[in-house]
Design a protein around this motif. Sequence first.
Motif, PDB file in Angstrom:
ATOM      1  N   PHE A 120       0.824  -1.204   0.000  1.00  0.00           N
ATOM      2  CA  PHE A 120       0.000   0.000   0.000  1.00  0.00           C
ATOM      3  C   PHE A 120       0.869   1.270   0.000  1.00  0.00           C
ATOM      4  CE2 PHE A 120      -3.392  -2.534   2.573  1.00  0.00           C
ATOM      5  CZ  PHE A 120      -3.747  -3.233   1.429  1.00  0.00           C
ATOM      6  N   ILE A 121       1.967   1.261  -0.748  1.00  0.00           N
ATOM      7  CA  ILE A 121       2.883   2.397  -0.735  1.00  0.00           C
ATOM      8  C   ILE A 121       2.474   3.382  -1.829  1.00  0.00           C
ATOM      9  CG2 ILE A 121       5.277   3.157  -0.823  1.00  0.00           C
ATOM     10  CD1 ILE A 121       4.377   1.317   1.596  1.00  0.00           C
ATOM     11  N   THR A 122       1.876   4.474  -1.413  1.00  0.00           N
ATOM     12  CA  THR A 122       1.439   5.513  -2.342  1.00  0.00           C
ATOM     13  C   THR A 122       2.650   6.162  -3.003  1.00  0.00           C
ATOM     14  OG1 THR A 122      -0.510   5.959  -0.988  1.00  0.00           O
ATOM     15  CG2 THR A 122       0.142   7.658  -2.545  1.00  0.00           C
ATOM     16  N   SER A 123       2.638   6.252  -4.324  1.00  0.00           N
ATOM     17  CA  SER A 123       3.717   6.853  -5.120  1.00  0.00           C
ATOM     18  C   SER A 123       5.026   6.083  -4.976  1.00  0.00           C
ATOM     19  CB  SER A 123       3.943   8.320  -4.721  1.00  0.00           C
ATOM     20  OG  SER A 123       2.743   9.050  -4.726  1.00  0.00           O
ATOM     21  N   GLY A 124       4.940   4.794  -4.632  1.00  0.00           N
ATOM     22  CA  GLY A 124       6.149   4.001  -4.414  1.00  0.00           C
ATOM     23  C   GLY A 124       7.039   3.916  -5.635  1.00  0.00           C
ATOM     24  N   GLU A 125       6.439   3.923  -6.814  1.00  0.00           N
ATOM     25  CA  GLU A 125       7.192   3.921  -8.067  1.00  0.00           C
ATOM     26  C   GLU A 125       6.364   4.678  -9.102  1.00  0.00           C
ATOM     27  OE1 GLU A 125       9.803   3.926 -10.670  1.00  0.00           O
ATOM     28  OE2 GLU A 125      10.395   2.741  -8.925  1.00  0.00           O
ATOM     29  N   HIS A 126       7.040   5.451  -9.950  1.00  0.00           N
ATOM     30  CA  HIS A 126       6.355   6.220 -11.003  1.00  0.00           C
ATOM     31  C   HIS A 126       7.390   6.789 -11.950  1.00  0.00           C
ATOM     32  CE1 HIS A 126       7.547   9.868  -8.828  1.00  0.00           C
ATOM     33  NE2 HIS A 126       7.053   9.320  -7.729  1.00  0.00           N
ATOM     34  N   ASP A 127       6.915   7.434 -13.001  1.00  0.00           N
ATOM     35  CA  ASP A 127       7.797   7.977 -14.036  1.00  0.00           C
ATOM     36  C   ASP A 127       7.868   9.507 -14.012  1.00  0.00           C
ATOM     37  OD1 ASP A 127       5.189   8.423 -14.814  1.00  0.00           O
ATOM     38  OD2 ASP A 127       5.392   7.538 -16.816  1.00  0.00           O
ATOM     39  N   LEU A 128       7.501  10.115 -12.891  1.00  0.00           N
ATOM     40  CA  LEU A 128       7.478  11.578 -12.825  1.00  0.00           C
ATOM     41  C   LEU A 128       8.847  12.162 -12.504  1.00  0.00           C
ATOM     42  CD1 LEU A 128       4.140  12.168 -10.843  1.00  0.00           C
ATOM     43  CD2 LEU A 128       4.488  11.871 -13.309  1.00  0.00           C
ATOM     44  N   THR A 129       9.691  11.418 -11.791  1.00  0.00           N
ATOM     45  CA  THR A 129      10.985  11.935 -11.348  1.00  0.00           C
ATOM     46  C   THR A 129      12.071  10.883 -11.555  1.00  0.00           C
ATOM     47  OG1 THR A 129      10.653  11.141  -9.080  1.00  0.00           O
ATOM     48  CG2 THR A 129       9.903  13.382  -9.574  1.00  0.00           C
ATOM     49  N   ASP A 130      13.325  11.352 -11.560  1.00  0.00           N
ATOM     50  CA  ASP A 130      14.456  10.434 -11.712  1.00  0.00           C
ATOM     51  C   ASP A 130      14.759   9.677 -10.430  1.00  0.00           C
ATOM     52  OD1 ASP A 130      14.842  11.240 -14.346  1.00  0.00           O
ATOM     53  OD2 ASP A 130      16.237  12.846 -13.799  1.00  0.00           O
ATOM     54  N   ASN A 131      14.378  10.252  -9.306  1.00  0.00           N
ATOM     55  CA  ASN A 131      14.691   9.612  -8.037  1.00  0.00           C
ATOM     56  C   ASN A 131      13.490   9.701  -7.114  1.00  0.00           C
ATOM     57  OD1 ASN A 131      16.246   8.194  -6.234  1.00  0.00           O
ATOM     58  ND2 ASN A 131      17.677   9.848  -5.772  1.00  0.00           N
ATOM     59  N   ILE A 132      13.311   8.698  -6.255  1.00  0.00           N
ATOM     60  CA  ILE A 132      12.252   8.659  -5.250  1.00  0.00           C
ATOM     61  C   ILE A 132      12.911   8.340  -3.914  1.00  0.00           C
ATOM     62  CG2 ILE A 132      10.089   7.596  -4.507  1.00  0.00           C
ATOM     63  CD1 ILE A 132       9.617   6.778  -7.439  1.00  0.00           C
ATOM     64  N   VAL A 133      12.643   9.167  -2.917  1.00  0.00           N
ATOM     65  CA  VAL A 133      13.237   8.999  -1.596  1.00  0.00           C
ATOM     66  C   VAL A 133      12.217   8.325  -0.690  1.00  0.00           C
ATOM     67  CG1 VAL A 133      14.258  10.194   0.382  1.00  0.00           C
ATOM     68  CG2 VAL A 133      14.685  11.027  -1.940  1.00  0.00           C
ATOM     69  N   HIS A 134      12.515   7.098  -0.294  1.00  0.00           N
ATOM     70  CA  HIS A 134      11.597   6.314   0.535  1.00  0.00           C
ATOM     71  C   HIS A 134      11.984   6.454   2.007  1.00  0.00           C
ATOM     72  CE1 HIS A 134       9.999   4.342  -3.057  1.00  0.00           C
ATOM     73  NE2 HIS A 134      11.248   4.132  -3.446  1.00  0.00           N
ATOM     74  N   LEU A 135      11.010   6.722   2.851  1.00  0.00           N
ATOM     75  CA  LEU A 135      11.206   6.721   4.302  1.00  0.00           C
ATOM     76  C   LEU A 135      10.603   5.427   4.827  1.00  0.00           C
ATOM     77  CD1 LEU A 135      10.329  10.450   5.009  1.00  0.00           C
ATOM     78  CD2 LEU A 135      12.586   9.423   4.805  1.00  0.00           C
ATOM     79  N   VAL A 136      11.451   4.545   5.360  1.00  0.00           N
ATOM     80  CA  VAL A 136      11.080   3.154   5.598  1.00  0.00           C
ATOM     81  C   VAL A 136      11.256   2.792   7.077  1.00  0.00           C
ATOM     82  CG1 VAL A 136      11.519   0.757   4.913  1.00  0.00           C
ATOM     83  CG2 VAL A 136      11.880   2.613   3.263  1.00  0.00           C
ATOM     84  N   LEU A 137      10.229   2.200   7.658  1.00  0.00           N
ATOM     85  CA  LEU A 137      10.336   1.668   9.019  1.00  0.00           C
ATOM     86  C   LEU A 137      10.915   0.258   8.967  1.00  0.00           C
ATOM     87  CD1 LEU A 137       6.945   2.744  10.669  1.00  0.00           C
ATOM     88  CD2 LEU A 137       9.175   3.846  10.874  1.00  0.00           C
ATOM     89  N   ALA A 138      11.927  -0.002   9.815  1.00  0.00           N
ATOM     90  CA  ALA A 138      12.563  -1.315   9.847  1.00  0.00           C
ATOM     91  C   ALA A 138      13.175  -1.545  11.226  1.00  0.00           C
ATOM     92  CB  ALA A 138      13.632  -1.418   8.754  1.00  0.00           C
TER      93      ALA A 138
ATOM     94  N   SER B  28      -3.308   7.439  -8.858  1.00  0.00           N
ATOM     95  CA  SER B  28      -2.275   7.374  -7.825  1.00  0.00           C
ATOM     96  C   SER B  28      -1.735   5.951  -7.748  1.00  0.00           C
ATOM     97  CB  SER B  28      -2.859   7.787  -6.462  1.00  0.00           C
ATOM     98  OG  SER B  28      -1.916   7.624  -5.431  1.00  0.00           O
ATOM     99  N   ALA B  29      -0.423   5.803  -7.968  1.00  0.00           N
ATOM    100  CA  ALA B  29       0.187   4.476  -7.960  1.00  0.00           C
ATOM    101  C   ALA B  29       0.314   3.959  -6.527  1.00  0.00           C
ATOM    102  CB  ALA B  29       1.566   4.534  -8.612  1.00  0.00           C
ATOM    103  N   THR B  30      -0.335   2.832  -6.247  1.00  0.00           N
ATOM    104  CA  THR B  30      -0.258   2.189  -4.938  1.00  0.00           C
ATOM    105  C   THR B  30       0.511   0.882  -5.116  1.00  0.00           C
ATOM    106  OG1 THR B  30      -2.395   3.149  -4.361  1.00  0.00           O
ATOM    107  CG2 THR B  30      -1.588   1.359  -2.971  1.00  0.00           C
ATOM    108  N   CYS B  31       1.701   0.819  -4.544  1.00  0.00           N
ATOM    109  CA  CYS B  31       2.658  -0.214  -4.912  1.00  0.00           C
ATOM    110  C   CYS B  31       2.952  -1.203  -3.793  1.00  0.00           C
ATOM    111  CB  CYS B  31       3.991   0.438  -5.317  1.00  0.00           C
ATOM    112  SG  CYS B  31       3.829   1.639  -6.657  1.00  0.00           S
ATOM    113  N   VAL B  32       3.298  -2.422  -4.201  1.00  0.00           N
ATOM    114  CA  VAL B  32       3.978  -3.382  -3.338  1.00  0.00           C
ATOM    115  C   VAL B  32       5.469  -3.187  -3.593  1.00  0.00           C
ATOM    116  CG1 VAL B  32       4.378  -5.811  -2.828  1.00  0.00           C
ATOM    117  CG2 VAL B  32       2.082  -5.025  -3.430  1.00  0.00           C
ATOM    118  N   MET B  33       6.209  -2.813  -2.555  1.00  0.00           N
ATOM    119  CA  MET B  33       7.628  -2.477  -2.711  1.00  0.00           C
ATOM    120  C   MET B  33       8.506  -3.535  -2.039  1.00  0.00           C
ATOM    121  SD  MET B  33       7.676   0.336  -4.445  1.00  0.00           S
ATOM    122  CE  MET B  33       9.411   0.726  -4.249  1.00  0.00           C
ATOM    123  N   ASN B  34       9.461  -4.053  -2.798  1.00  0.00           N
ATOM    124  CA  ASN B  34      10.435  -5.002  -2.264  1.00  0.00           C
ATOM    125  C   ASN B  34      11.776  -4.307  -2.067  1.00  0.00           C
ATOM    126  OD1 ASN B  34       8.701  -7.202  -2.219  1.00  0.00           O
ATOM    127  ND2 ASN B  34       9.264  -7.876  -4.281  1.00  0.00           N
TER     128      ASN B  34
END
Length: 590
Positions: free
Chosen positions: A197-215, A263-269
């Motif tokens: 359920f990661i909103t905007s997890g991947e898309h073609d709007l920008t060259d880079n995407i900064v993910h803030l990840v809980l781990a 709105s791209a809702t992604c499963v992110m690995n």
Amino acid sequence: MANIPAPVKDIQFIADEVLDLAAHYQKLGVHQDIDVETFMTIVDEASKFLHEHAGPLNRNADEQGCRHEGQSVQTPDGFVELYKAYCESGWAALDGDEAYGGQGLSYWLQLILGELNTYYCPGWSNYPGLTHGARELIEHFATDELKAKFLPGLTSGEWAGTMCLTEPHCGTDLGLVNTAAKPNDDGTYNVTGTKIFITSGEHDLTDNIVHLVLARLPDAPKGTKGISLFLIPKMLLNEQNEPAERNTLGAASIEHKMGLNGSATCVMNFDEAKGYLIGNANEGLKIMFTMMNGARLNTGIQGLSATQASYENALVYAKERLQMRSATGPKLPEKPADPIIVHPDVRRMLLTQKAFAEGNRALAYFAGQQIEIIKHSQDQNEVARADRLLAFLTPIIKAFLTEVAMEATNYGVQIFGGHGYIREHGQEQWHRDAKIFTLYEGTTGIQALDLTGRKMLMMQKGQIGEMADIIQNFINETPTPHNDALQSYLDMWQETTSFITQQAMKNPDEVGAASVDYLMMSGYVILAYFWAQLHNSAENNKGQLGADFYNGKKKTAAFYFAKILPRCHALKATIMTGADPLMDMAESEF
């Protein structure tokens, strides 16, 4: 589907005549160069830009949706060009720190920009919205080195941002997070896990995407006390802070949804993806909540935008659609029938939409003022008060504004009749899109538990707190035709609060049983206060918006007090029945 300009006059009325933006900034000693004319010029230009560039994409964004191939996601046609124009026009950098290329304008203007983004194209709105939230979190909690690396790109909009919390086995209960982070010798971390359920997890709007990840780190305590926050870029940077090499992460798939399809809702690995710790180890959830609370306010505003857009479309239709005659005689005798706006039930639905949209805008902007007080005030008592107010209001704004958006957008479909069920008119899309606003960033039930369990019982010690004081002071100092009713419902709210507190001491289930009804009652009473305020401002108007405009506000206030606020009686009655009707049934009896 109509692309109707946003109600800029309503925005001006709330910002200038109700909440007095000039006095607000003068008291804070910031943004004093932003007078009402400048403020509204910026709002008007934003509305014109989005009306031209975003509004025409709304229907296609819903029908086309996003497309997933490999690890990449393609956004709907036109989004890449819209995003580029948005950033080049400076909208992405509106309230950004000037040290990183921002314009340094007010948070309130940024809040309105978010409202307009959703109003014109909700599927588009999350891309700049999530980026803004990620940028703010990094500004507050990251090291100077990380700020220098990532804030220029996030501020300009050249790069985008996300927040990655939910995993397949855990949604609200983030204590179950098991994404793992291993420290490296160079101070970085390798993060492995799956987020959904990661909103905007991947898309073609920008060259880079900064993910803030809980781990979790290897030696982390169990539960929520063992969660850390990591910044993980899609593209690793070279020595010039330019994207150079793809990190070991990607979108495994995208969700196929009820609405908000643009709105791209992604499963992110994340597969040993290189990342950087933000803040102290094991304090990630506390840090992430700052972004989540901002996202909850913005989600409430998304509900407000959906309500407003559905209303604007329904109002145009109700004035044009001819069906039957008025019960009091023909209003347009030269035509074969009267427009449906003459019928009382259509007016009930329109006025309900109008009352929710305009009253909720005042509430949302008031919350925005509290954020600016927290950011800029030099008076620590004032900051503490604003912080308590915001903490109390945030779950109400998130849940109440989105729940009534479902009611309002349902009326938008109903006013169109059968035509509302047809996709070409766009009303059913607003209803579908609005549903997610009640779900993401914490469901209505979760917001209600936060209000009753964490805020009312724990922080407020069973009291309503400053919001009740504000309403009481208004009643004491500002005569309006609605003050007696407002006092009565304020007393009801306080009595109900005391009842829940007393019952909870006997049975903890009483909190959950009452929570959603109590949150909705809170929303209705707070909205009554703002409608009394709106009435007062319209009565003592500056005259710049026209007599019909001000009369409409006063009459909508009268409608709200007469037709909507009495819902509190039913809510109180259900609260008073307690938890037994819910909890007495055994699981086998369902």
